[in-house]
Design a protein around this motif. Structure first.
Motif, PDB file in Angstrom:
ATOM      1  N   ALA A   1       0.987  -1.230  -0.094  1.00 55.73           N
ATOM      2  CA  ALA A   1      -0.021  -0.110  -0.098  1.00 55.73           C
ATOM      3  C   ALA A   1       0.821   1.260   0.028  1.00 55.73           C
ATOM      4  O   ALA A   1       0.583   2.324  -0.490  1.00 55.73           O
ATOM      5  CB  ALA A   1      -0.748  -0.075   1.177  1.00 55.73           C
ATOM      6  N   GLU A   2       2.086   0.998   0.826  1.00 59.24           N
ATOM      7  CA  GLU A   2       2.930   2.210   0.716  1.00 59.24           C
ATOM      8  C   GLU A   2       3.664   2.509  -0.412  1.00 59.24           C
ATOM      9  O   GLU A   2       4.086   3.456  -1.153  1.00 59.24           O
ATOM     10  CB  GLU A   2       3.842   2.210   1.955  1.00 59.24           C
ATOM     11  N   GLN A   3       4.114   1.364  -1.072  1.00 58.10           N
ATOM     12  CA  GLN A   3       4.733   1.478  -2.503  1.00 58.10           C
ATOM     13  C   GLN A   3       4.215   2.140  -3.281  1.00 58.10           C
ATOM     14  O   GLN A   3       4.588   2.734  -4.288  1.00 58.10           O
ATOM     15  CB  GLN A   3       5.183  -0.127  -2.865  1.00 58.10           C
ATOM     16  N   LYS A   4       2.697   1.872  -3.453  1.00 62.22           N
ATOM     17  CA  LYS A   4       1.864   2.575  -4.408  1.00 62.22           C
ATOM     18  C   LYS A   4       2.120   4.167  -4.276  1.00 62.22           C
ATOM     19  O   LYS A   4       1.990   4.660  -5.347  1.00 62.22           O
ATOM     20  CB  LYS A   4       0.405   2.190  -4.208  1.00 62.22           C
ATOM     21  N   ILE A   5       2.182   4.487  -3.145  1.00 63.77           N
ATOM     22  CA  ILE A   5       2.214   5.961  -2.749  1.00 63.77           C
ATOM     23  C   ILE A   5       3.472   6.400  -3.470  1.00 63.77           C
ATOM     24  O   ILE A   5       3.835   7.357  -3.887  1.00 63.77           O
ATOM     25  CB  ILE A   5       1.884   6.304  -1.292  1.00 63.77           C
ATOM     26  N   TRP A   6       4.634   5.756  -2.929  1.00 65.02           N
ATOM     27  CA  TRP A   6       6.069   6.127  -3.581  1.00 65.02           C
ATOM     28  C   TRP A   6       5.693   6.245  -5.045  1.00 65.02           C
ATOM     29  O   TRP A   6       6.305   7.304  -5.647  1.00 65.02           O
ATOM     30  CB  TRP A   6       7.022   5.079  -3.152  1.00 65.02           C
ATOM     31  N   ASN A   7       5.465   5.088  -5.620  1.00 65.71           N
ATOM     32  CA  ASN A   7       5.156   5.256  -7.220  1.00 65.71           C
ATOM     33  C   ASN A   7       4.325   6.470  -7.657  1.00 65.71           C
ATOM     34  O   ASN A   7       4.772   7.157  -8.485  1.00 65.71           O
ATOM     35  CB  ASN A   7       4.633   4.047  -7.649  1.00 65.71           C
ATOM     36  N   ARG A   8       3.236   6.776  -6.930  1.00 63.03           N
ATOM     37  CA  ARG A   8       2.609   7.812  -7.369  1.00 63.03           C
ATOM     38  C   ARG A   8       3.189   9.149  -7.182  1.00 63.03           C
ATOM     39  O   ARG A   8       3.159   9.910  -7.996  1.00 63.03           O
ATOM     40  CB  ARG A   8       1.252   7.767  -6.341  1.00 63.03           C
ATOM     41  N   LEU A   9       3.844   9.199  -6.259  1.00 63.00           N
ATOM     42  CA  LEU A   9       4.786  10.495  -5.941  1.00 63.00           C
ATOM     43  C   LEU A   9       5.770  10.540  -7.066  1.00 63.00           C
ATOM     44  O   LEU A   9       6.153  11.723  -7.550  1.00 63.00           O
ATOM     45  CB  LEU A   9       5.456  10.503  -4.735  1.00 63.00           C
ATOM     46  N   LYS A  10       6.501   9.678  -7.280  1.00 61.43           N
ATOM     47  CA  LYS A  10       7.304   9.704  -8.570  1.00 61.43           C
ATOM     48  C   LYS A  10       6.527  10.323  -9.852  1.00 61.43           C
ATOM     49  O   LYS A  10       7.133  11.192 -10.584  1.00 61.43           O
ATOM     50  CB  LYS A  10       7.918   8.451  -8.829  1.00 61.43           C
ATOM     51  N   ALA A  11       5.452   9.758 -10.130  1.00 61.23           N
ATOM     52  CA  ALA A  11       4.581  10.176 -11.433  1.00 61.23           C
ATOM     53  C   ALA A  11       4.097  11.342 -11.049  1.00 61.23           C
ATOM     54  O   ALA A  11       3.997  12.290 -12.132  1.00 61.23           O
ATOM     55  CB  ALA A  11       3.496   9.122 -11.146  1.00 61.23           C
ATOM     56  N   LEU A  12       3.984  12.134 -10.190  1.00 63.06           N
ATOM     57  CA  LEU A  12       3.555  13.448  -9.708  1.00 63.06           C
ATOM     58  C   LEU A  12       4.668  14.487 -10.116  1.00 63.06           C
ATOM     59  O   LEU A  12       4.456  15.814 -10.197  1.00 63.06           O
ATOM     60  CB  LEU A  12       3.102  13.508  -8.282  1.00 63.06           C
ATOM     61  N   LYS A  13       5.990  14.080 -10.344  1.00 64.74           N
ATOM     62  CA  LYS A  13       7.000  14.790 -10.646  1.00 64.74           C
ATOM     63  C   LYS A  13       6.667  15.684 -11.923  1.00 64.74           C
ATOM     64  O   LYS A  13       6.934  16.796 -12.134  1.00 64.74           O
ATOM     65  CB  LYS A  13       8.237  14.057 -10.835  1.00 64.74           C
TER      66      LYS A  13
END
Ligand code: SAH
Ligand code: SF4
Length: 427
Positions: free
Chosen positions: A41-53
Motif C-alpha cells: 500500500a505504501e509502495q503505491k504511494i511512492w510510485n504515485r509521488l514519482k509520477a507526480l513529478k
C-alpha cells in the motif's frame, strides 16, 4: 475509513474555499490519502509521488501533500528532495490543513502529525466524493486500543475515541433526507464504541438501534467487529430490526490457538466458533465474512491446516486474504521472527484463496432460486440496460433495469450466479 476521511478533508478544505476537481492538471492542491497496513500500500504511494513529478514540472505552483497513516508513520521521511511533497498531515491533523497549505505556499514544507486523544471530527459534515447518492460511510470512532502484534493501526491512528451519538444520528438523518438509503457505521472495532453522558451510557448495540430507528427505509451496515467482544446483545439488536443488514465482517486472522495468541487477538478458535454459532442461532440468514493472514511468524503447516479447517467449518461467504507482512515498529517486528519463507507464505495464501473460492461459490449457489430485497445502487458496468444493488447479506445482484430507479428497493429472483455476482429478474 480512508474514503470517509477524504470526505472530511474535502469538507474542511471546502470551508476554506476549495472545490474538488477530476482533472489533475487543473488542481492547485493534490492530496494523497494513504494506508500503511501493508508495505505494498505504501509502495503505491511512492510510485504515485514519482509520477507526480511530471505534474509538478508542468505546474510548478501546485501544492502536493501526503495525508493519512503513511504521513503519521514516516513524517519528515516523506519530504525528500527528489519527490514533490510540500505537506505531511496525519489522520488527526486534518483541521490544520488549510493553514498548512498557506504556510507551504510561502516557503517551507509543512508537517503536522500529532495524534490526538479526542479528535473525532464530530461536527464536520463530510463532503461526499464520488457518491452514488444512495450509500455512505459514517465514521463512529477513531483509533484502536487492541495492539494485535502484527498491526500498525494503533501507532498511526492513535487510541480509541468514540464520537458523540447525537452527531452520528444527525449525520445519518441528513443523509436520509437527501435521498441516501444506506449508511455503514465504521470504526476499527465498532464493538467497543462507548459514549457516556450525564449518567447515560451508549454502547454499539444502542447506537445501532438508534440509527435503525431513523427510518425503516434506511439500511444500516457496520464494520469492523472484533470477535473478542461480539456480544449476544448486539446480535439480538441486529435480529430485531429489518433494516439492519444481516451481514457481519468478523476477521478471524488464523484458526490456530497458538498463532492467535502470538497475534494477541485475545480470543481462541473455540471462542470464535462459539460466536459463529451464536450468529447462526440468533440471526436468521446472516452472512459472515472475514480477514485471514497467511504465514504469520512461526506458523507451521499444522497451524495453517487449522486455518483451512476453520474456514471450511465456518463457511465464510467472503474473505479478504493476505500474506503476513512485517511492519516496522510493531510488537511482532520487534519480538517475533518473520521466519516463514515467502514461497511458503504464497503457497499457503493460494491454498486459502482456492478454498475460499469454493466456499464462496457454494454460498452464492445457495441464493439461486431465492427472492432477495435489493437496494438499487447504480448501473451495471457492462450495460445501462442493467442495474445492480446488494442484498441485506451484502451480495451483489445484477438485473434488467426496466423502470427501476437508483435508490429504490426492489425484489429480485436470483436465477444464476457467476464467481463474483448473482444475476436475476425483478418480481
Ligand atoms: N480492525 C480490523 C482490521 C483492520 S486491518 C480488525 O481487527 O478486524 C484489515 C486487515 O488487514 C486485518 O484484519 C488483517 O487481516 C490485515 N493486516 C493487518 N496487518 C497486517 C500485516 N502486517 N500483514 C498482513 N495483513 C495484515
Ligand atoms: Fe489492527 Fe487489531 Fe486494531 Fe484491527 S483490532 S486495527 S488488526 S490492532
Amino acid at each position: 475509513m480512508n474514503i470517509a476521511d477524504s470526505e472530511i478533508v474535502a469538507s474542511i478544505l471546502n470551508e476554506s474555499g476549495y472545490d474538488v476537481t477530476r482533472d489533475i492538471n487543473e488542481a492547485s492542491l493534490i492530496l494523497l490519502n494513504t494506508c500503511s497496513i501493508r508495505e505494498n500500500a505504501e509502495q503505491k504511494i511512492w510510485n504515485r509521488l514519482k509520477a507526480l513529478k511530471s505534474v509538478r514540472k508542468k505546474n510548478p505552483s501546485v501544492m502536493i501533500g501526503v495525508i493519512g497513516c503513511m504521513a503519521e508513520r514516516l513524517k519528515e521521511k516523506l519530504i525528500q528532495n527528489d519527490l514533490p511533497v510540500d505537506i505531511v498531515a496525519g489522520p488527526d491533523s486534518y483541521r490544520s490543513l488549510p493553514d498548512l497549505v498557506i504556510e507551504a505556499e510561502i516557503g517551507q514544507s509543512r508537517i503536522n502529525v500529532m495524534l490526538s486523544e479526542s479528535e473525532t471530527y464530530a461536527d464536520i459534515s463530510p463532503l461526499r466524493l464520488d457518491s452514488n447518492g444512495v450509500t455512505a460511510f459514517i465514521a463512529i470512532m477513531r483509533g484502536c486500543n487492541n495492539m494485535c502484534t502484527y498491526c500498525v493501526v494503533p501507532f498511526v491512528r492513535g487510541s480509541e475515541r468514540s464520537r458523540d451519538p447525537r452527531s452520528i444520528v444527525k449525520e445519518a438523518t441528513e443523509l436520509f433526507r437527501k435521498g441516501y438509503r444506506e449508511v455503514t457505521l465504521i470504526g476499527q472495532n465498532v464493538n467497543s464504541y462507548f459514549w457516556k453522558d450525564t449518567g447515560e451510557t451508549i454502547g454499539f448495540p444502542e447506537l445501532l438501534a438508534e440509527v435503525a430507528r431513523i427510518d425503516p427505509l434506511l439500511r444500516v451496515r457496520f464494520a469492523t467487529s472484533h470477535p473478542k467482544d461480539l456480544s449476544d446483545k448486539l446480535l439480538e439488536t441486529i435480529a430485531s430490526y429489518d433494516n439492519i443488514c444481516k451481514h457481519i465482517h468478523l476477521p478471524v486472522q488464523s484458526g490456530s490457538n497458538r498463532i492467535l495468541k502470538l497475534m494477541n487477538r485475545q480470543y481462541t478458535r473455540e471462542w470464535y466458533m462459539n460466536r459463529i454459532e451464536a450468529i447462526r442461532k440468533i440471526i436468521l440468514e446472516c452472512s459472515v465474512s472475514t480477514d485471514i493472514i497467511a504465514g504469520f511468524c512461526t506458523e507451521t503447516e499444522e497451524n495453517h491446516k487449522d486455518t483451512l479447517s476453520l474456514m471450511e467449518w465456518a463457511g465464510f461467504d467472503f474473505a479478504y486474504m493476505f500474506k503476513y507482512n512485517e511492519r516496522p515498529g510493531t510488537k511482532a517486528a520487534e519480538s517475533l521472527p518473520d521466519d516463514v519463507p515467502d514461497e511458503i507464505k504464497t503457497k499457503r495464501l493460494n491454498e486459502i484463496i482456492n478454498l475460499q473460492n469454493k466456499i464462496s461459490a457454494k454460498s452464492k449457489k445457495a441464493d439461486v432460486g431465492k427472492i432477495h430485497r435489493v437496494l438499487v445502487e447504480g448501473y451495471s458496468k457492462r450495460s445501462t440496460n442493467f442495474l445492480y444493488g446488494r442484498t441485506s447479506q451484502n451480495k451483489v445482484v445484477v438485473f434488467p433495469a426496466e423502470n427501476c430507479q437508483i435508490g429504490e428497493y426492489v425484489n429480485v429472483m436470483v436465477e444464476k450466479c457467476t464467481s463474483a455476482t448473482l444475476t436475476g429478474r425483478l418480481i
